[in-house]
Design an enzyme around this catalytic site. Structure first.
Site, PDB file in Angstrom:
ATOM      1  N   ASP A   1       0.836  -1.202   0.000  1.00 28.11           N
ATOM      2  CA  ASP A   1       0.000   0.000   0.000  1.00 28.11           C
ATOM      3  C   ASP A   1       0.872   1.254   0.000  1.00 28.11           C
ATOM      4  OD1 ASP A   1      -2.033  -1.743   0.098  1.00 28.11           O
ATOM      5  OD2 ASP A   1      -2.809  -1.140   2.069  1.00 28.11           O
TER       6      ASP A   1
ATOM      7  N   TYR B   1       2.200   1.944  -3.372  1.00 30.26           N
ATOM      8  CA  TYR B   1       1.114   2.433  -4.213  1.00 30.26           C
ATOM      9  C   TYR B   1       0.839   3.914  -3.905  1.00 30.26           C
ATOM     10  CZ  TYR B   1      -3.586   2.925  -6.186  1.00 30.26           C
ATOM     11  OH  TYR B   1      -4.677   3.363  -6.893  1.00 30.26           O
ATOM     12  N   ASP B   2       0.761   4.223  -2.608  1.00 27.90           N
ATOM     13  CA  ASP B   2       0.509   5.613  -2.211  1.00 27.90           C
ATOM     14  C   ASP B   2       1.573   6.554  -2.762  1.00 27.90           C
ATOM     15  OD1 ASP B   2      -1.738   4.915  -0.919  1.00 27.90           O
ATOM     16  OD2 ASP B   2      -0.851   4.901   1.100  1.00 27.90           O
TER      17      ASP B   2
ATOM     18  N   GLU C   1     -25.257 -18.196 -13.511  1.00 26.72           N
ATOM     19  CA  GLU C   1     -24.474 -17.197 -12.760  1.00 26.72           C
ATOM     20  C   GLU C   1     -25.149 -16.953 -11.421  1.00 26.72           C
ATOM     21  OE1 GLU C   1     -24.531 -13.665 -15.184  1.00 26.72           O
ATOM     22  OE2 GLU C   1     -23.915 -14.790 -16.941  1.00 26.72           O
TER      23      GLU C   1
ATOM     24  N   LYS D   1     -27.033 -14.548  -8.826  1.00 30.50           N
ATOM     25  CA  LYS D   1     -27.841 -13.337  -8.922  1.00 30.50           C
ATOM     26  C   LYS D   1     -27.452 -12.434  -7.753  1.00 30.50           C
ATOM     27  CE  LYS D   1     -32.516 -11.800  -9.866  1.00 30.50           C
ATOM     28  NZ  LYS D   1     -32.767 -10.881  -8.763  1.00 30.50           N
TER      29      LYS D   1
ATOM     30  N   ASP E   1     -27.351  -9.422  -5.300  1.00 33.49           N
ATOM     31  CA  ASP E   1     -28.436  -8.582  -4.815  1.00 33.49           C
ATOM     32  C   ASP E   1     -27.928  -7.159  -4.565  1.00 33.49           C
ATOM     33  OD1 ASP E   1     -30.981  -8.063  -4.149  1.00 33.49           O
ATOM     34  OD2 ASP E   1     -30.940  -9.032  -2.188  1.00 33.49           O
TER      35      ASP E   1
ATOM     36  N   ARG F   1     -30.817   1.654 -13.733  1.00 36.85           N
ATOM     37  CA  ARG F   1     -31.775   0.974 -14.600  1.00 36.85           C
ATOM     38  C   ARG F   1     -33.032   1.825 -14.818  1.00 36.85           C
ATOM     39  NH1 ARG F   1     -36.061  -2.505 -13.516  1.00 36.85           N
ATOM     40  NH2 ARG F   1     -36.543  -3.809 -15.297  1.00 36.85           N
TER      41      ARG F   1
ATOM     42  N   GLU G   1     -23.879  -5.372 -11.641  1.00 36.09           N
ATOM     43  CA  GLU G   1     -24.546  -5.104 -10.381  1.00 36.09           C
ATOM     44  C   GLU G   1     -23.566  -4.419  -9.438  1.00 36.09           C
ATOM     45  OE1 GLU G   1     -27.582  -6.057 -10.657  1.00 36.09           O
ATOM     46  OE2 GLU G   1     -28.451  -6.210  -8.651  1.00 36.09           O
TER      47      GLU G   1
ATOM     48  N   TYR H   1     -21.913  -8.471 -15.716  1.00 36.53           N
ATOM     49  CA  TYR H   1     -22.418  -9.757 -16.215  1.00 36.53           C
ATOM     50  C   TYR H   1     -22.981  -9.693 -17.625  1.00 36.53           C
ATOM     51  CZ  TYR H   1     -26.567  -7.582 -14.164  1.00 36.53           C
ATOM     52  OH  TYR H   1     -27.536  -6.687 -13.809  1.00 36.53           O
TER      53      TYR H   1
ATOM     54  N   LYS I   1     -34.821 -18.345  -7.714  1.00 34.45           N
ATOM     55  CA  LYS I   1     -34.682 -17.699  -6.407  1.00 34.45           C
ATOM     56  C   LYS I   1     -34.358 -18.723  -5.330  1.00 34.45           C
ATOM     57  CE  LYS I   1     -36.356 -13.689  -5.953  1.00 34.45           C
ATOM     58  NZ  LYS I   1     -35.801 -12.354  -5.886  1.00 34.45           N
TER      59      LYS I   1
ATOM     60  N   CYS J   1     -52.005   1.711  25.817  1.00 35.06           N
ATOM     61  CA  CYS J   1     -50.825   2.017  25.005  1.00 35.06           C
ATOM     62  C   CYS J   1     -49.554   1.703  25.802  1.00 35.06           C
ATOM     63  CB  CYS J   1     -50.827   3.487  24.585  1.00 35.06           C
ATOM     64  SG  CYS J   1     -49.278   3.941  23.770  1.00 35.06           S
TER      65      CYS J   1
ATOM     66  N   CYS K   1     -47.568   5.406  26.231  1.00 32.13           N
ATOM     67  CA  CYS K   1     -48.074   6.534  27.031  1.00 32.13           C
ATOM     68  C   CYS K   1     -49.204   6.132  27.966  1.00 32.13           C
ATOM     69  CB  CYS K   1     -48.506   7.677  26.115  1.00 32.13           C
ATOM     70  SG  CYS K   1     -49.980   7.298  25.156  1.00 32.13           S
TER      71      CYS K   1
ATOM     72  N   CYS L   1     -53.306   3.449  19.497  1.00 36.72           N
ATOM     73  CA  CYS L   1     -53.254   4.320  20.668  1.00 36.72           C
ATOM     74  C   CYS L   1     -54.039   5.573  20.300  1.00 36.72           C
ATOM     75  CB  CYS L   1     -51.793   4.680  20.965  1.00 36.72           C
ATOM     76  SG  CYS L   1     -51.603   6.154  21.981  1.00 36.72           S
TER      77      CYS L   1
ATOM     78  N   CYS M   1     -48.909  11.047  21.767  1.00 35.64           N
ATOM     79  CA  CYS M   1     -48.091   9.947  22.311  1.00 35.64           C
ATOM     80  C   CYS M   1     -46.661  10.074  21.755  1.00 35.64           C
ATOM     81  CB  CYS M   1     -48.709   8.619  21.894  1.00 35.64           C
ATOM     82  SG  CYS M   1     -47.687   7.180  22.237  1.00 35.64           S
TER      83      CYS M   1
HETATM   84  S1  IVH Z   1     -28.987 -10.560 -16.334  1.00 30.77           S
HETATM   85  C1  IVH Z   1     -32.308  -9.532 -19.144  1.00 30.77           C
HETATM   86  N1  IVH Z   1     -27.312 -11.486 -14.542  1.00 30.77           N
HETATM   87  O1  IVH Z   1     -31.223  -9.110 -11.426  1.00 30.77           O
HETATM   88  C2  IVH Z   1     -31.167  -9.878 -18.297  1.00 30.77           C
HETATM   89  N2  IVH Z   1     -28.982  -9.951 -13.838  1.00 30.77           N
HETATM   90  O2  IVH Z   1     -34.417  -8.952 -12.464  1.00 30.77           O
HETATM   91  C3  IVH Z   1     -31.219  -9.233 -16.981  1.00 30.77           C
HETATM   92  N3  IVH Z   1     -28.875  -9.364 -11.482  1.00 30.77           N
HETATM   93  O3  IVH Z   1     -32.030  -6.103 -12.975  1.00 30.77           O
HETATM   94  C4  IVH Z   1     -29.977  -9.130 -16.290  1.00 30.77           C
HETATM   95  N4  IVH Z   1     -27.142 -10.612 -10.981  1.00 30.77           N
HETATM   96  O4  IVH Z   1     -29.982  -6.136 -11.539  1.00 30.77           O
HETATM   97  C5  IVH Z   1     -28.376 -10.689 -14.776  1.00 30.77           C
HETATM   98  N5  IVH Z   1     -25.772 -12.361 -13.071  1.00 30.77           N
HETATM   99  C6  IVH Z   1     -26.801 -11.560 -13.305  1.00 30.77           C
HETATM  100  C7  IVH Z   1     -27.404 -10.794 -12.296  1.00 30.77           C
HETATM  101  C8  IVH Z   1     -28.500 -10.004 -12.603  1.00 30.77           C
HETATM  102  C9  IVH Z   1     -28.033  -9.746 -10.515  1.00 30.77           C
HETATM  103  C10 IVH Z   1     -30.016  -8.443 -11.292  1.00 30.77           C
HETATM  104  C11 IVH Z   1     -30.070  -7.317 -12.280  1.00 30.77           C
HETATM  105  C12 IVH Z   1     -31.435  -7.358 -12.905  1.00 30.77           C
HETATM  106  C13 IVH Z   1     -32.179  -8.267 -11.998  1.00 30.77           C
HETATM  107  C14 IVH Z   1     -33.126  -9.131 -12.784  1.00 30.77           C
END
Ligand code: IVH
Length: 676
Positions: free
Chosen positions: A33, A36-37, A114, A116, A118, A137, A178, A230, A317, A411, A414, A429, A434
């Site tokens: 580091d 790098y700095d 892949e 997903k 969040d 988006r 993401e 992605y 999911k 309540c 209060c 209440c 309150c």
């Molecule tokens: S593909 C049409 N790949 O999930 C293709 N989405 O409802 C859509 N997301 O809005 C995106 N990981 O924000 C894709 N590996 C991944 C993802 C991914 C997260 C999110 C993305 C999208 C939502 C889909």
């Protein structure tokens, strides 16, 4: 041609970019580091001495200094679709069947699976190997341009160095991905916020999305955002497959999630989904499922999309995470409307990376339905939100002496009487003073979707209410008068109070719809507030509207309309609104004003005695239609409204050439503004 110095600077930048890539993208730093700095310091020094040689893609230029006033709209060249969800193996098999039916018979179909992630999706637009714009988006078609904020994320390359390593030109392309926050970083951020009395983020997704919408890139730069890309989109080059696209993104220097599997058939897809689900708890970021994509881009194009989601991809999911623990006792919380909500106080248990000690029980009916009792062993679940819920009771472990749960009789905050409206599940209440209701209303007013007062969260509000600084939310705007006292409060100090006071001033810019939502009118959520604000030119119009007119608005039903009438029928509420008006909050619909009034953004000076209006009346009209009144004439004045016996202001207006109008002309302007 760059001179010798220019070349030296550029070489230094290249070197830093390489180290950034190693550190932030590959997580394999090759220098310390400190070393790098040193490189960064050297570059900063050279650039400070030669400001004309600074380029926007320099590693020193990630953090812009300018505040973004409003994010610009950014139209996506290719819509950003969302994914249909599946929850079972059968649904995945259905998806595969639909894909095969839409493609020529016997065609080989491969899938890429892949994770997903969040977080918040983002579109990065590159041209001539430079990051040009980044956008959220939005509604899928139009997002918000958040380039300055995205540039602060160190793993996002500002300049691409490896275009030559791929077999395409890719002059203009888009990379989508993401933006997310690591769990540990998210918990730390919330801990810091708690200390400062700021509102906590519900989950890492909200904290990433919220951060991206901040107006100050310097604050964004301090937040630990990261990114996984992605998707690669090019309208120039014919891309072959998703798996190759991911490889191209990686070669270009982007961060791509390593958990990717190419599958030959849906059975393989299913087993990879299960495998990913098992790995989920070991990841240091939140994922809510897997994404399954048809690998071939040609096949993707044949499949196309329906409405908002593609036919070539689907989300699988994961199940919400569960744990078993003991319900120690049930407490009752009072919200801003007076609704009394039961809360489960749990024996602390680790779930999805965080220790859970409370869960919501929603309402008394839910307790009865699930027969939840103090002392029970319960199964808790955590979905997308940080607030977990109780799924069920482990009846086999119920203690023999357990007693059914009873609703409260007064309540819990209060001690006032409580009541339960016939058609509702909640107890209320009855005391609108309150302290819990007072705090709840102020908290709602200040919250992110409402007036968005950064820094004024639950802890600080509790403190201010307990110390009697706040009883109603309009008093937030009087806090600046108390600055000297506030800075003396232990833990607060000058800097945090000044930041708070400037966030409070800043909130006055919130548009009418947000102000309306902030008032906390029952049933008026942010969507309804927007519809009401789009319909009425001002709050005064809304106050005077009949219940019928309100419920005639598209998607506004009778319960909202009677709640609105009720709210404005209360003198106390009208007084609060009056005081908010005096603090210059927006009580005029921008949409209407922009479309139709000649007052919008104009400055007026009133002079002489008006015969058709009281002075206050005229000022109110001007303000309702988007103008403002000031006391003295200057070059900046747009109109001087003159009545009888006008004096020096009229003379000054004539001297400066400011437009002078009489009451008749003023009336005409009003008529014009009032036409809908
Ligand atoms: S593909 C049409 N790949 O999930 C293709 N989405 O409802 C859509 N997301 O809005 C995106 N990981 O924000 C894709 N590996 C991944 C993802 C991914 C997260 C999110 C993305 C999208 C939502 C889909």
């Amino acid at each position: 041609m760059p001179g010798k110095l220019g070349k030296e600077i550029e070489e230094l930048r290249e070197l830093i970019r390489e180290h950034d890539h190693k550190y932030y993208v590959l997580a394999e730093p090759s220098i310390s580091d400190a070393e790098y700095d040193k490189l960064i310091k050297k570059l900063e020094k050279l650039e400070a001495e030669n400001p004309h040689l600074i380029t926007p893609d320099s590693p020193t230029q990630r953090v812009g200094k300018d505040l973004t006033k409003n994010f610009k709209a950014a139209t996506h060249k290719v819509p950003m679709l969302s994914l249909a969800n599946t929850y079972s193996e059968d649904e995945l098999i259905d998806f595969d069947r639909r894909v095969r039916e839409a493609l020529p018979e016997n065609e080989k179909i491969e899938y890429v699976v892949e994770l997903k992630i969040d977080g918040a999706s983002v579109s990065l637009n590159y041209s001539d190997s430079h990051l040009k714009t980044a956008a959220t988006r939005g509604d899928g078609f139009v997002g918000e341009e958040i380039t300055a904020n995205v540039k602060t994320i160190k793993s996002v390359p500002l300049k691409l160095n490896h275009l030559k390593s791929i077999p395409f030109a890719l002059k203009d392309f888009e990379a989508r991905g993401e933006i997310y926050m690591n769990l540990a970083d998210f918990y730390n951020l919330n801990k810091e916020r708690e200390k400062k009395g700021e509102k906590l983020f519900a989950n890492p997704r909200n904290s990433s999305a919220g951060t991206l919408k901040l107006q100050d890139p310097q604050i964004v730069a301090q937040r630990p955002l990261n990114i996984f890309l992605y998707s690669l989109i090019s309208t120039e080059e014919e891309l072959e497959s998703q798996i190759k696209n991911l490889e191209i993104l990686r070669k270009l220097g982007f961060r791509v999630n390593p958990e990717v599997k190419l599958c030959k058939n849906i059975d393989e897809v299913i087993s990879v989904c299960r495998e990913f689900e098992k790995k989920r708890d070991k990841l240091d970021y939140e994922v809510d499922g897997a994404v399954i994509k048809v690998n071939s881009i040609a096949q993707q194009n044949i499949l196309g999309s329906i409405a908002k989601s593609p036919r070539w991809a689907v989300a699988f999911k994961f199940k919400a995470k569960q744990a078993v623990t003991q319900l120690n006792n049930i407490t009752w919380q009072v919200g801003r409307t007076g609704a009394i909500t039961p809360v489960a106080e749990l024996e602390p248990v680790l779930l999805a990376g965080s220790t859970i000690s409370r869960a919501t029980l929603h309402n008394f009916d839910e307790i009865t339905r699930k027969d939840i009792r103090e002392g029970d062993k319960v199964i808790i679940e955590k979905g997308g939100d940080v607030i977990p819920k109780i799924v069920s009771v482990v009846l086999s472990e119920r203690p023999s002496n357990s007693k059914g749960t009873k609703p409260p009789t007064k309540c819990p905050v209060c001690g006032s009487q409580i009541f339960k409206p016939e058609e509702e599940v909640a107890y209320y209440c009855e005391n609108s003073e309150c302290p819990a209701q007072v705090k709840g209303r102020i908290e709602h007013f200040s919250s992110r979707g409402a007036m968005d007062i950064e820094g004024l969260g639950e802890a600080l509000i509790n403190l201010f209410v307990d110390l009697d600084y706040l009883k109603t939310y309009d008093q937030i705007y009087d806090l600046k008068e108390k600055r000297n006292e506030l800075v003396e409060i232990e833990r607060l100090g000058e800097k945090s109070i000044d930041n708070l006071l400037s966030a409070i001033e800043e909130s006055k810019k919130q548009p009418f719809a947000k102000v309306l939502f902030s008032l906390g009118i029952r049933y008026v959520g942010s969507g309804a507030a927007k519809k009401l604000a789009d319909h009425f030119a001002s709050i005064d119009e809304m106050i005077n509207a009949s219940a019928e007119e309100i419920s005639s608005i598209h998607e506004i039903g009778p319960s909202i309309s009677s709640s609105v009438k009720n709210f404005f029928g209360d003198k106390h509420n009208l007084k609060v609104i009056q005081r908010l008006k005096e603090h210059n909050l927006n009580f005029i619909s921008e949409l209407k004003v922009a479309r139709q009034t000649p007052f919008m953004g104009k400055t007026f000076v009133l002079t002489g005695t008006l015969s058709k209006f009281s002075r206050e009346g005229a000022e109110e009209k001007i303000s309702n239609f988007g103008g403002k009144t000031v006391s003295s004439v200057s070059k900046e004045t747009d109109f001087v409204l003159v009545g009888e016996n006008a004096g020096s202001k009229l003379t000054k207006a004539q001297a400066l050439g400011v437009k002078i109008i009489n009451e008749n002309e003023f009336e005409k302007m009003l008529e014009e503004a009032e036409v809908k």
